[in-house]
Enzyme design. Sequence first.
Site, PDB file in Angstrom:
ATOM      1  N   GLY A  10      60.749  50.547  60.306  1.00  0.00           N
ATOM      2  CA  GLY A  10      59.627  49.613  60.351  1.00  0.00           C
ATOM      3  C   GLY A  10      60.094  48.175  60.336  1.00  0.00           C
ATOM      4  O   GLY A  10      61.191  47.863  59.865  1.00  0.00           O
ATOM      5  N   ASP A  11      59.252  47.316  60.867  1.00  0.00           N
ATOM      6  CA  ASP A  11      59.509  45.884  60.810  1.00  0.00           C
ATOM      7  C   ASP A  11      58.170  45.162  60.897  1.00  0.00           C
ATOM      8  O   ASP A  11      57.291  45.579  61.652  1.00  0.00           O
ATOM      9  CB  ASP A  11      60.414  45.414  61.946  1.00  0.00           C
ATOM     10  CG  ASP A  11      60.979  44.037  61.647  1.00  0.00           C
ATOM     11  OD1 ASP A  11      61.983  43.964  60.914  1.00  0.00           O
ATOM     12  OD2 ASP A  11      60.401  43.039  62.111  1.00  0.00           O
ATOM     13  N   SER A  12      58.018  44.109  60.116  1.00  0.00           N
ATOM     14  CA  SER A  12      56.771  43.338  60.110  1.00  0.00           C
ATOM     15  C   SER A  12      57.057  41.863  60.334  1.00  0.00           C
ATOM     16  O   SER A  12      58.067  41.343  59.856  1.00  0.00           O
ATOM     17  CB  SER A  12      56.046  43.492  58.766  1.00  0.00           C
ATOM     18  OG  SER A  12      55.704  44.827  58.514  1.00  0.00           O
ATOM     19  N   GLY A  65      55.691  46.933  63.266  1.00  0.00           N
ATOM     20  CA  GLY A  65      56.227  47.884  64.232  1.00  0.00           C
ATOM     21  C   GLY A  65      56.704  49.127  63.510  1.00  0.00           C
ATOM     22  O   GLY A  65      57.269  49.041  62.420  1.00  0.00           O
TER      23      GLY A  65
END
Length: 197
Positions: A71-73, A108
């Site tokens: 994940g990535d924000s 994401g």
Amino acid sequence: MQIVLASQSPSRLMILRQAGVEPVIHPAHVDEDAIIAQLAGAEPDEIVTRLALAKAQAIAPEHPGDVVIGGDSMLLLDGQLQGKPHTPEATIERWRQQRGRTAHLITGHAICLGERRVVEASRTTIHFADASDTDIEAYARSGEPLQCAGAFTLEALGGWFIDAIEGDPSSVIGLSLPVVRRALYSFGLNASDFWTK
């Protein structure tokens, strides 16, 4: 079969634990700056999903029979993506720009099982409070937002300064449970298969 979290994010771990899952923690080490540089001019959703995918793919070969989640924000404000501020000074500067405004937190996700993968971005609208300078400075000094996308948390001290959100709360915290559930279903699995309580 287990869920493997390709992240050292305490918030992502908290979401999974509160949802009954005790994941294996295997942080991925990828050069985020290099990936972002390669994606110059790409849409924000593509940038966060590509970062998430790079993280999941970095460790997936070590967990071939497990569900791997990357994940990535990032916060999208005025057409600019913002990641973690890292310093109190950068946090104060960002909060002075975003207070009283609306932005989008984009998370994401890359969920992999063997060769199968689901890559999806979720977007949540954030309505920031018109926080006082004193509160902004105190929040920055607390250290809490320094390692958070957009320089805020929803679930802790930062909650004081969020007037409203439109969208998935778990995505704002770092991992959308609905996205993960849909990915599990696409693999023929159920969310409850991974519950430990």
